[in-house]
Design a protein around this motif. Sequence first.
Motif, mmCIF file in Angstrom:
data_model
loop_
_atom_site.group_PDB
_atom_site.id
_atom_site.type_symbol
_atom_site.label_atom_id
_atom_site.label_comp_id
_atom_site.label_asym_id
_atom_site.label_seq_id
_atom_site.Cartn_x
_atom_site.Cartn_y
_atom_site.Cartn_z
ATOM 1 N N LEU A 193 7.440 13.264 -6.052
ATOM 2 C CA LEU A 193 8.382 12.489 -5.249
ATOM 3 C C LEU A 193 9.557 12.058 -6.120
ATOM 4 C CD1 LEU A 193 8.411 11.326 -2.283
ATOM 5 C CD2 LEU A 193 7.659 9.163 -3.291
ATOM 6 N N ARG A 194 10.743 12.051 -5.558
ATOM 7 C CA ARG A 194 11.911 11.575 -6.285
ATOM 8 C C ARG A 194 11.905 10.043 -6.335
ATOM 9 N NH1 ARG A 194 17.404 13.280 -4.176
ATOM 10 N NH2 ARG A 194 16.601 12.132 -2.360
ATOM 11 N N TRP A 195 12.562 9.508 -7.353
ATOM 12 C CA TRP A 195 12.621 8.046 -7.514
ATOM 13 C C TRP A 195 13.253 7.388 -6.299
ATOM 14 C CZ3 TRP A 195 16.429 4.315 -7.766
ATOM 15 C CH2 TRP A 195 16.070 3.080 -8.320
ATOM 16 N N LEU A 196 14.351 7.940 -5.792
ATOM 17 C CA LEU A 196 15.018 7.354 -4.639
ATOM 18 C C LEU A 196 14.142 7.362 -3.388
ATOM 19 C CD1 LEU A 196 18.713 8.640 -4.880
ATOM 20 C CD2 LEU A 196 17.933 6.266 -5.036
ATOM 21 N N ASP A 197 13.163 8.254 -3.344
ATOM 22 C CA ASP A 197 12.312 8.351 -2.164
ATOM 23 C C ASP A 197 11.208 7.293 -2.136
ATOM 24 O OD1 ASP A 197 13.682 10.471 -1.079
ATOM 25 O OD2 ASP A 197 12.433 11.999 -2.040
ATOM 26 N N ILE A 198 10.975 6.604 -3.257
ATOM 27 C CA ILE A 198 9.894 5.612 -3.290
ATOM 28 C C ILE A 198 10.127 4.531 -2.240
ATOM 29 C CG2 ILE A 198 8.745 3.831 -4.665
ATOM 30 C CD1 ILE A 198 9.354 5.509 -7.165
ATOM 31 N N VAL A 199 11.266 3.869 -2.311
ATOM 32 C CA VAL A 199 11.546 2.784 -1.368
ATOM 33 C C VAL A 199 11.813 3.338 0.025
ATOM 34 C CG1 VAL A 199 13.049 0.819 -0.882
ATOM 35 C CG2 VAL A 199 12.325 1.278 -3.219
ATOM 36 N N ALA A 200 12.307 4.566 0.127
ATOM 37 C CA ALA A 200 12.489 5.187 1.437
ATOM 38 C C ALA A 200 11.143 5.370 2.144
ATOM 39 C CB ALA A 200 13.208 6.524 1.290
ATOM 40 N N ILE A 201 10.125 5.777 1.404
ATOM 41 C CA ILE A 201 8.776 5.893 1.967
ATOM 42 C C ILE A 201 8.275 4.521 2.398
ATOM 43 C CG2 ILE A 201 6.359 6.397 1.412
ATOM 44 C CD1 ILE A 201 7.924 8.931 1.801
ATOM 45 N N ASP A 202 8.469 3.524 1.542
ATOM 46 C CA ASP A 202 8.049 2.157 1.889
ATOM 47 C C ASP A 202 8.666 1.723 3.214
ATOM 48 O OD1 ASP A 202 6.870 2.246 -0.608
ATOM 49 O OD2 ASP A 202 8.326 0.916 -1.559
ATOM 50 N N ALA A 203 9.970 1.948 3.357
ATOM 51 C CA ALA A 203 10.684 1.513 4.555
ATOM 52 C C ALA A 203 10.188 2.254 5.795
ATOM 53 C CB ALA A 203 12.182 1.732 4.375
ATOM 54 N N ALA A 204 9.937 3.546 5.667
ATOM 55 C CA ALA A 204 9.480 4.330 6.809
ATOM 56 C C ALA A 204 8.103 3.895 7.280
ATOM 57 C CB ALA A 204 9.474 5.815 6.448
ATOM 58 N N ALA A 209 0.824 -1.212 0.000
ATOM 59 C CA ALA A 209 0.000 0.000 0.000
ATOM 60 C C ALA A 209 0.853 1.254 0.000
ATOM 61 C CB ALA A 209 -0.929 -0.020 1.213
ATOM 62 N N ALA A 210 1.874 1.276 0.834
ATOM 63 C CA ALA A 210 2.765 2.440 0.864
ATOM 64 C C ALA A 210 3.429 2.641 -0.486
ATOM 65 C CB ALA A 210 3.818 2.258 1.959
ATOM 66 N N ASN A 211 3.821 1.542 -1.105
ATOM 67 C CA ASN A 211 4.500 1.639 -2.397
ATOM 68 C C ASN A 211 3.562 2.160 -3.489
ATOM 69 O OD1 ASN A 211 6.968 0.888 -4.083
ATOM 70 N ND2 ASN A 211 5.300 -0.140 -5.164
ATOM 71 N N GLU A 212 2.303 1.724 -3.474
ATOM 72 C CA GLU A 212 1.367 2.222 -4.483
ATOM 73 C C GLU A 212 1.213 3.737 -4.374
ATOM 74 O OE1 GLU A 212 -2.337 0.121 -4.549
ATOM 75 O OE2 GLU A 212 -1.415 -1.804 -5.024
ATOM 76 N N GLN A 213 1.154 4.255 -3.141
ATOM 77 C CA GLN A 213 1.042 5.708 -2.964
ATOM 78 C C GLN A 213 2.318 6.417 -3.410
ATOM 79 O OE1 GLN A 213 -2.310 5.009 -2.474
ATOM 80 N NE2 GLN A 213 -2.155 7.071 -1.607
ATOM 81 N N ALA A 214 3.461 5.829 -3.089
ATOM 82 C CA ALA A 214 4.733 6.455 -3.450
ATOM 83 C C ALA A 214 4.937 6.465 -4.964
ATOM 84 C CB ALA A 214 5.883 5.733 -2.760
ATOM 85 N N VAL A 215 4.567 5.374 -5.621
ATOM 86 C CA VAL A 215 4.715 5.325 -7.076
ATOM 87 C C VAL A 215 3.799 6.349 -7.746
ATOM 88 C CG1 VAL A 215 4.289 3.896 -9.123
ATOM 89 C CG2 VAL A 215 5.517 2.941 -7.171
ATOM 90 N N ALA A 216 2.575 6.465 -7.258
ATOM 91 C CA ALA A 216 1.657 7.467 -7.811
ATOM 92 C C ALA A 216 2.230 8.873 -7.652
ATOM 93 C CB ALA A 216 0.291 7.361 -7.130
ATOM 94 N N ALA A 217 2.827 9.151 -6.487
ATOM 95 C CA ALA A 217 3.418 10.467 -6.263
ATOM 96 C C ALA A 217 4.616 10.697 -7.184
ATOM 97 C CB ALA A 217 3.834 10.598 -4.796
ATOM 98 N N PHE A 218 5.404 9.655 -7.404
ATOM 99 C CA PHE A 218 6.549 9.779 -8.325
ATOM 100 C C PHE A 218 6.071 10.073 -9.742
ATOM 101 C CE2 PHE A 218 9.206 7.412 -11.426
ATOM 102 C CZ PHE A 218 10.315 8.251 -11.409
ATOM 103 N N LEU A 219 5.072 9.346 -10.201
ATOM 104 C CA LEU A 219 4.573 9.548 -11.563
ATOM 105 C C LEU A 219 3.927 10.920 -11.730
ATOM 106 C CD1 LEU A 219 3.087 6.004 -12.297
ATOM 107 C CD2 LEU A 219 5.143 7.016 -13.298
ATOM 108 N N ASP A 220 3.413 11.480 -10.610
ATOM 109 C CA ASP A 220 2.812 12.821 -10.644
ATOM 110 C C ASP A 220 3.851 13.925 -10.496
ATOM 111 O OD1 ASP A 220 0.322 11.749 -10.930
ATOM 112 O OD2 ASP A 220 -0.247 11.965 -8.825
ATOM 113 N N GLY A 221 5.114 13.540 -10.289
ATOM 114 C CA GLY A 221 6.162 14.532 -10.124
ATOM 115 C C GLY A 221 6.279 15.090 -8.722
#
Length: 306
Positions: A259-270, A245-257
């Motif tokens: 969030l940075r790519w490196l922050d996707i997995v960082a969000i997941d981990a947090a 679930a966290a990853n789906e939100q992070a990927v959507a934010a990345f595709l919308d501009g």
Amino acid sequence: MVLNGITGSVGLTPTLAALAAGATLALANKESLVVGGALVKRALRRPGQVVPVDSEHSAIAQALRSGVHEKGLTSPVVSGRSEVRRLILTASGGPFRGRGRAELADVTAAQALAHPTWAMGPVVTVNSSTLVNKGLELIEAHLLFDVDPVDITVAVHPQSVVHSMVEFIDGATIAQASPPDMRLPIALGLTWPRRPDLAGLVTPQAWDVPTAWTYEPLDAYTFPAVDLARGAVAASPTHPAVFNAANEQAVAAFLDGRLRWLDIVAIDAAVLEAHAGQTDPGLDDVLAADAWARARADELIAARTR
């Protein structure tokens, strides 16, 4: 026969409905197992009711039939622990294979969506670039084949011809090789365990021309998502749902501009770190964990974009 090819955790409810109806389920929606693994396994009404369609899990199901323990196998949902030493999931490495973290600071959505081998939807393609997709596949393989995540290895294979392998206790490794064409595992999933005749549709590997297949170790420092997936399985039954679930939100934010790519997995981990976990969740508990993870991820994303 029901084919679930939905992307994302929304595929869980259709999976449970298909199983409750007694249908054989060709499962391409890995998130059903990642989010509700125990629920899906409890919902099975007979052996062989779930047939994997992801190319990696289809490959493992085919390779498992080489073992005596699995002789006469009609279901890929088995325990291979008596003969199987480990499973090897292959990964193309995505568009950023070979790059270090410092080289990925300014990755764009267009670059992440330029997969070198497969044509997939945007979410799966971004997940392939971060190797989150391989982490989700590790969780799926653990649940489908009852193999401990520590006994599931990821090997980078950029040609994407060997789709996965099974290593048996005698040291033999059985690999399934075929062109990177999803029509093959989809068709096999719909006719399992019989093989369909795909002559004229899928071109087999050419053996009369020089070719080479290569394998590389996974760079877990640059691509930590696979280790995150292993940790999620070990933490609690709801941690994999939170990861997804966290990853789906992070990927959507990345595709919308946003969030940075490196922050996707960082969000997941947090988000994973903040989750308390539950030991015996029901459907409502899993859905609540999913909703909590999305809200927490959105908070973290907003804080990074201020």
